[in-house]
Design a protein around this motif. Structure first.
Motif, PDB file in Angstrom:
ATOM      1  N   MET A   1      10.499  26.629   8.007  1.00 21.43           N
ATOM      2  CA  MET A   1      10.936  25.739   9.075  1.00 21.43           C
ATOM      3  C   MET A   1      10.455  24.320   8.806  1.00 21.43           C
ATOM      4  O   MET A   1       9.421  24.113   8.175  1.00 21.43           O
ATOM      5  N   PRO A   2      11.189  23.297   9.288  1.00 21.36           N
ATOM      6  CA  PRO A   2      10.723  21.914   9.145  1.00 21.36           C
ATOM      7  C   PRO A   2       9.386  21.714   9.858  1.00 21.36           C
ATOM      8  O   PRO A   2       9.062  22.412  10.820  1.00 21.36           O
ATOM      9  N   CYS A   3       8.619  20.765   9.372  1.00 20.75           N
ATOM     10  CA  CYS A   3       7.305  20.462   9.928  1.00 20.75           C
ATOM     11  C   CYS A   3       7.411  19.247  10.855  1.00 20.75           C
ATOM     12  O   CYS A   3       8.014  18.240  10.485  1.00 20.75           O
ATOM     13  N   SER A   4       6.831  19.344  12.038  1.00 21.96           N
ATOM     14  CA  SER A   4       6.782  18.196  12.951  1.00 21.96           C
ATOM     15  C   SER A   4       5.665  17.261  12.509  1.00 21.96           C
ATOM     16  O   SER A   4       4.512  17.670  12.410  1.00 21.96           O
ATOM     17  N   VAL A   5       5.999  16.014  12.263  1.00 17.47           N
ATOM     18  CA  VAL A   5       5.033  15.018  11.792  1.00 17.47           C
ATOM     19  C   VAL A   5       5.238  13.740  12.595  1.00 17.47           C
ATOM     20  O   VAL A   5       6.382  13.309  12.812  1.00 17.47           O
ATOM     21  N   LEU A   6       4.157  13.142  13.062  1.00 18.37           N
ATOM     22  CA  LEU A   6       4.241  11.851  13.718  1.00 18.37           C
ATOM     23  C   LEU A   6       3.472  10.835  12.888  1.00 18.37           C
ATOM     24  O   LEU A   6       2.316  11.071  12.519  1.00 18.37           O
ATOM     25  N   VAL A   7       4.117   9.720  12.580  1.00 13.45           N
ATOM     26  CA  VAL A   7       3.489   8.637  11.816  1.00 13.45           C
ATOM     27  C   VAL A   7       3.406   7.413  12.720  1.00 13.45           C
ATOM     28  O   VAL A   7       4.400   7.012  13.334  1.00 13.45           O
ATOM     29  N   SER A   8       2.218   6.828  12.814  1.00 12.70           N
ATOM     30  CA  SER A   8       1.989   5.648  13.649  1.00 12.70           C
ATOM     31  C   SER A   8       1.399   4.535  12.791  1.00 12.70           C
ATOM     32  O   SER A   8       0.384   4.734  12.119  1.00 12.70           O
ATOM     33  N   LEU A   9       2.033   3.369  12.816  1.00 15.94           N
ATOM     34  CA  LEU A   9       1.549   2.185  12.101  1.00 15.94           C
ATOM     35  C   LEU A   9       1.090   1.165  13.132  1.00 15.94           C
ATOM     36  O   LEU A   9       1.864   0.738  13.988  1.00 15.94           O
ATOM     37  N   LEU A  10      -0.169   0.777  13.055  1.00 16.37           N
ATOM     38  CA  LEU A  10      -0.795  -0.096  14.050  1.00 16.37           C
ATOM     39  C   LEU A  10      -1.376  -1.308  13.333  1.00 16.37           C
ATOM     40  O   LEU A  10      -2.118  -1.154  12.362  1.00 16.37           O
ATOM     41  N   GLN A  11      -1.045  -2.523  13.788  1.00 20.63           N
ATOM     42  CA  GLN A  11      -1.581  -3.715  13.139  1.00 20.63           C
ATOM     43  C   GLN A  11      -2.709  -4.326  13.958  1.00 20.63           C
ATOM     44  O   GLN A  11      -2.678  -4.330  15.185  1.00 20.63           O
ATOM     45  N   ARG A  12      -3.716  -4.823  13.250  1.00 24.46           N
ATOM     46  CA  ARG A  12      -4.862  -5.458  13.909  1.00 24.46           C
ATOM     47  C   ARG A  12      -4.482  -6.870  14.354  1.00 24.46           C
ATOM     48  O   ARG A  12      -3.762  -7.573  13.634  1.00 24.46           O
TER      49      ARG A  12
ATOM     50  N   PRO B   1       0.839  -1.209   0.000  1.00 25.30           N
ATOM     51  CA  PRO B   1       0.000   0.000   0.000  1.00 25.30           C
ATOM     52  C   PRO B   1       0.869   1.252   0.000  1.00 25.30           C
ATOM     53  O   PRO B   1       1.909   1.301   0.663  1.00 25.30           O
ATOM     54  N   GLN B   2       0.462   2.257  -0.760  1.00 26.65           N
ATOM     55  CA  GLN B   2       1.221   3.495  -0.887  1.00 26.65           C
ATOM     56  C   GLN B   2       0.326   4.670  -0.485  1.00 26.65           C
ATOM     57  O   GLN B   2      -0.813   4.773  -0.941  1.00 26.65           O
ATOM     58  N   PHE B   3       0.863   5.539   0.379  1.00 24.68           N
ATOM     59  CA  PHE B   3       0.095   6.660   0.899  1.00 24.68           C
ATOM     60  C   PHE B   3       0.829   7.960   0.595  1.00 24.68           C
ATOM     61  O   PHE B   3       2.028   8.085   0.858  1.00 24.68           O
ATOM     62  N   LEU B   4       0.070   8.919   0.070  1.00 22.16           N
ATOM     63  CA  LEU B   4       0.625  10.218  -0.286  1.00 22.16           C
ATOM     64  C   LEU B   4       0.446  11.186   0.878  1.00 22.16           C
ATOM     65  O   LEU B   4      -0.665  11.348   1.393  1.00 22.16           O
ATOM     66  N   LEU B   5       1.520  11.805   1.311  1.00 24.15           N
ATOM     67  CA  LEU B   5       1.498  12.751   2.427  1.00 24.15           C
ATOM     68  C   LEU B   5       2.049  14.092   1.967  1.00 24.15           C
ATOM     69  O   LEU B   5       3.200  14.174   1.526  1.00 24.15           O
ATOM     70  N   SER B   6       1.238  15.135   2.039  1.00 15.60           N
ATOM     71  CA  SER B   6       1.678  16.495   1.726  1.00 15.60           C
ATOM     72  C   SER B   6       1.633  17.314   3.001  1.00 15.60           C
ATOM     73  O   SER B   6       0.602  17.356   3.687  1.00 15.60           O
ATOM     74  N   VAL B   7       2.750  17.954   3.346  1.00 17.10           N
ATOM     75  CA  VAL B   7       2.814  18.759   4.565  1.00 17.10           C
ATOM     76  C   VAL B   7       3.174  20.187   4.213  1.00 17.10           C
ATOM     77  O   VAL B   7       3.882  20.449   3.243  1.00 17.10           O
ATOM     78  N   TRP B   8       2.664  21.130   5.022  1.00  9.58           N
ATOM     79  CA  TRP B   8       2.923  22.557   4.817  1.00  9.58           C
ATOM     80  C   TRP B   8       3.484  23.151   6.093  1.00  9.58           C
ATOM     81  O   TRP B   8       3.176  22.706   7.192  1.00  9.58           O
ATOM     82  N   SER B   9       4.244  24.193   5.923  1.00 13.18           N
ATOM     83  CA  SER B   9       4.753  24.953   7.061  1.00 13.18           C
ATOM     84  C   SER B   9       3.702  25.965   7.486  1.00 13.18           C
ATOM     85  O   SER B   9       2.953  26.491   6.664  1.00 13.18           O
ATOM     86  N   LEU B  10       3.657  26.247   8.773  1.00 15.21           N
ATOM     87  CA  LEU B  10       2.717  27.265   9.269  1.00 15.21           C
ATOM     88  C   LEU B  10       3.136  28.661   8.836  1.00 15.21           C
ATOM     89  O   LEU B  10       2.319  29.552   8.692  1.00 15.21           O
ATOM     90  N   GLN B  11       4.436  28.862   8.626  1.00 19.10           N
ATOM     91  CA  GLN B  11       4.943  30.177   8.217  1.00 19.10           C
ATOM     92  C   GLN B  11       5.115  30.195   6.694  1.00 19.10           C
ATOM     93  O   GLN B  11       6.231  30.201   6.179  1.00 19.10           O
ATOM     94  N   GLU B  12       3.991  30.129   5.976  1.00 20.87           N
ATOM     95  CA  GLU B  12       4.074  30.131   4.520  1.00 20.87           C
ATOM     96  C   GLU B  12       4.610  31.462   4.018  1.00 20.87           C
ATOM     97  O   GLU B  12       4.339  32.515   4.577  1.00 20.87           O
ATOM     98  N   GLY B  13       5.381  31.403   2.943  1.00 21.40           N
ATOM     99  CA  GLY B  13       5.938  32.608   2.355  1.00 21.40           C
ATOM    100  C   GLY B  13       7.322  32.951   2.852  1.00 21.40           C
ATOM    101  O   GLY B  13       7.978  33.836   2.310  1.00 21.40           O
ATOM    102  N   ARG B  14       7.794  32.249   3.892  1.00 21.31           N
ATOM    103  CA  ARG B  14       9.148  32.509   4.363  1.00 21.31           C
ATOM    104  C   ARG B  14      10.158  31.976   3.361  1.00 21.31           C
ATOM    105  O   ARG B  14       9.953  30.943   2.722  1.00 21.31           O
ATOM    106  N   ARG B  15      11.246  32.678   3.247  1.00 20.03           N
ATOM    107  CA  ARG B  15      12.276  32.272   2.269  1.00 20.03           C
ATOM    108  C   ARG B  15      12.869  30.916   2.644  1.00 20.03           C
ATOM    109  O   ARG B  15      13.150  30.077   1.781  1.00 20.03           O
ATOM    110  N   PHE B  16      13.056  30.709   3.939  1.00 18.88           N
ATOM    111  CA  PHE B  16      13.587  29.433   4.394  1.00 18.88           C
ATOM    112  C   PHE B  16      12.587  28.847   5.404  1.00 18.88           C
ATOM    113  O   PHE B  16      12.702  29.080   6.611  1.00 18.88           O
TER     114      PHE B  16
END
Length: 686
Positions: A396-407, A379-394
């Motif tokens: 900041m990295p985005c904090s992302v947490l990914v959790s994989l849980l099996q049944r 399975p393939q999942f597309l993840l698009s993330v944005w910075s809260l400070q849009e428009g800044r020249r540089f």
């Protein structure tokens, strides 16, 4: 025997899930079953989890059972049975003959958060009003909260003593009933024999777990624990693997514990970093430095010693962080809100959950081994993330947490062990817009930016990531191709879009999560950056700046006198100030006080009268007689004998301090002996 055959046959005839596993719990309407039992004048008997050996198991656990095992209801075991005790200051549960220390360690962590506990354990259940022998509990099971209905027949020996989990208060039964409900969810009591603290923590909260190996922990482990104990987390830990036996140092090998607190203390030779742990057995404690009998306590101020040291074999003890890192193999932190992913405060989080599956020959592609393998079939999942400070020249990295849980792959959780799972992360072109599954050629040419260092045979695997704004591909997989299971993939971040590609039907649940204390957390965090220690005047500023959301228009005012009294209770080393660590302890208590005060201030006047105060204190686990309650209004209330919120907080903290001091000083629970300097310190300074 007929019960056993009926039970097994019922599960055998149940519906299969899409991957051929056994059916899940039967759907039982708690209210309808309860009303029917009341109407017919009988007590509920749960045919789907009967009072027989089938519910216990069929393996080694049977050999641990006492002869003459019986099933009895709490009213048959005690003249005054209670479902739950309001005295939550003591962790009162003890392990039975089932080797489920991992479950009990997680459960004891749950008792430190009353609001979360009441989500799992509805506390309005009892053995008196409309009692029908039926109880209900809630667990977070594979992405959603599910109810589990049980009857209250519990296994006991011929003396009427509970065989499995029990309470130190012999008339309290919520722990034993919760264990029965969890055994039903897991398949049987025997299915609780082996497990991980992290698994139970997820089932109790729906949170995300992070596992740390203390011996390999980063240098800021104390900071991690500080943030964790301040924030809404549950913490468990486990000693090095081996037979579950008592070692010479008092610890139990291969055993789970609950981390119940931390404290930086001031010794004559400098600071010492201590962690507080509890053994689910309710006894057997650490014997090294800072144990109950250690001479290290003489290095502390009298006030710190009185409040922290409790000389009783109740399974709870202190040890240094250094010793903890030496003797414990795993530290599990369960985060309850996404705001704990980093130290950022006052921000909104987005949470997305997707369901998926690995099917042999279709989507069970296994790991990356060589360019021309079956990995692309996963399975393939597309993840698009944005910075809260849009428009800044540089940006900041985005904090992302990914959790994989099996049944779980079988109705009985231990019949088919967890698969070894993990996930890969790839960076994609900004212009990627195709919704088809990426072909094998993509993986020939592009290396992952994150991959599993090791595939883990755990229920959940999670990773905190710092990602540049952009588009990514998440590929969950098993350690071997062709292995089948269902999974849930969860993503937390400030701002993202997350969906499966090349698939038409994967369920999605998204919502925005807001920090309830947005703004004010940022205020006192910044304050402590400037002032590592604050005095009573600064504490007054902090408390009067806060927005007390539950109190509505009746926003409280904390007087300087009240703040000086509160500071005296927190200030263990008599420095005249409190640290951010001590303030975090206060913060937890303030939230509880706010909830209790709001509940009993029925007129929303901002004050409590004597009846309301007595009820509020009782809800907090503090019993006051009419006369004592009246005296408290005279001492802490206003001229009209009503108490505002600031005074209520002061009273609550003082009552808790004095109760803790009594518990730590008494040897038999009946009385204490104090020398004159100790008496003056406790009565005058606190």
């Amino acid at each position: 025997m007929s019960l056993c055959l009926s039970f097994r046959g019922r599960w055998k005839m149940g519906q299969k899930n899409s991957l051929g596993g056994s059916s899940q719990l039967p759907k039982q309407d708690y209210k309808a079953l309860r009303e029917r039992c009341l109407m017919e004048g009988r007590l509920f008997e749960d045919d789907s989890f009967p009072a027989s050996l089938c519910s216990v198991g069929s393996g080694p656990l049977l050999r641990k059972l006492p002869p003459g095992l019986q099933w009895r209801r709490p009213p048959e075991l005690h003249s005054n049975p209670q479902f739950y005790s309001a005295d939550t200051k003591r962790l009162d549960l003890c392990q039975g003959v089932v080797g489920d220390c991992w479950f009990l360690a997680a459960l004891q962590a749950l008792t430190l958060h009353q609001d979360i506990l009441s989500r799992v354990v509805p506390l309005n259940q009892n053995f008196t009003e409309n009692y029908a022998g039926i109880f209900q509990f809630w667990f977070w099971h594979f992405g959603k909260w599910v109810p589990v209905v049980i009857d209250d027949r519990l296994p006991v020996n011929t003396a009427g003593q509970l065989v499995f989990v029990s309470s130190t208060y012999k008339n309290v039964f919520w722990g034993a009933l919760l264990e029965k409900a969890y055994a039903k969810l897991s398949g049987s009591y025997e299915d609780l024999q082996r497990g991980q603290v992290s698994e139970a923590l997820v089932d109790f909260t729906g949170g995300v777990t992070m596992t740390i190996k203390p011996a390999e922990a980063p240098g800021n482990l104390w900071d991690i624990l500080t943030w964790a104990t301040y924030s809404r987390t549950l913490i468990g830990c486990q000693t090095h693997s081996g037979k579950e036996r008592v070692l010479e140092n008092g610890l139990v090998g291969g055993h789970a514990y609950t981390l119940t607190g931390i404290r930086k203390v001031t010794c004559r030779h400098g600071p010492e970093y201590l962690v507080k742990l509890r053994n689910p057995w309710g006894k057997v404690e650490w014997k090294g430095d800072w144990s109950d009998s250690s001479g290290m306590w003489e290095l502390l101020s009298p006030k710190e010693k009185i409040l922290l040291l409790r000389k009783s074999n109740d399974g709870e003890f202190w040890m240094t962080l250094k010793d903890f890192k030496t003797h414990f193999m795993l530290l599990v932190i369960c985060k309850l809100t996404p705001g704990l992913l980093s130290q950022d405060v006052g921000q909104k989080w987005t949470y997305t959950m997707r369901e998926g599956r690995w099917e042999k020959g279709i989507t069970a592609g296994g790991p990356m081994k060589s360019p021309r393998d079956t990995f692309w079939k996963n399975p393939q999942f597309l993840l698009s993330v944005w910075s809260l400070q849009e428009g800044r020249r540089f940006p900041m990295p985005c904090s992302v947490l990914v959790s994989l849980l099996q049944r779980p792959r079988h109705r009985h959780r231990n019949w088919k062990p967890h698969l070894a799972i993990g996930f890969y992360l790839f960076r994609l072109s900004k212009h990627y817009g195709d919704q088809r599954r990426l072909p094998s050629e993509f993986f020939w040419k592009n290396a992952p930016i994150r991959w599993p260092e090791a595939f883990l045979t755990e229920k959940e695997v999670s990773q905190e990531l710092q990602l540049e704004p952009g588009t990514y591909l998440v590929v969950p997989c098993t350690s071997k191709a062709g292995q089948e299971a269902e999974f849930v993939l969860r993503v937390f971040s400030r701002k993202h879009i997350f969906h499966e590609i090349g698939c038409n039907s994967s369920a999605v649940f998204s919502k925005e999560i807001v920090d309830k204390n947005e703004g004010q957390d940022e205020f006192f965090t910044k304050l402590f950056e400037k002032c590592p220690e604050i005095n009573a005047v600064q504490l007054q500023k902090v408390l009067n700046h806060m927005t007390w959301s539950s109190l509505g228009s009746a926003q409280p005012f904390f007087s300087l006198d009240a703040c000086q009294g509160i500071l005296a209770l927190l200030d263990l080393n008599a420095s005249g100030t409190v640290s951010i660590q001590e303030f975090r302890d206060l913060w937890k208590q303030l939230m509880l006080c706010q909830e209790v005060f709001h509940k009993h201030d029925s007129s929303h006047s901002g004050y409590l009268n004597r009846t309301q105060l007595q009820a509020a204190m009782r809800d907090a686990g503090i019993m006051l007689s009419n006369d004592v309650c009246q005296l408290m209004l005279i001492r802490y209330g206003g001229p009209n004998l009503q108490m505002d919120f600031g005074s209520f907080v002061h009273l609550m903290l003082r009552a808790e301090y004095m109760e803790d001091a009594f518990q730590n000083l008494t040897q038999d629970g009946k009385g204490i002996y104090l020398q004159k300097p100790e008496w003056l310190m406790m009565t005058l300074y606190s």
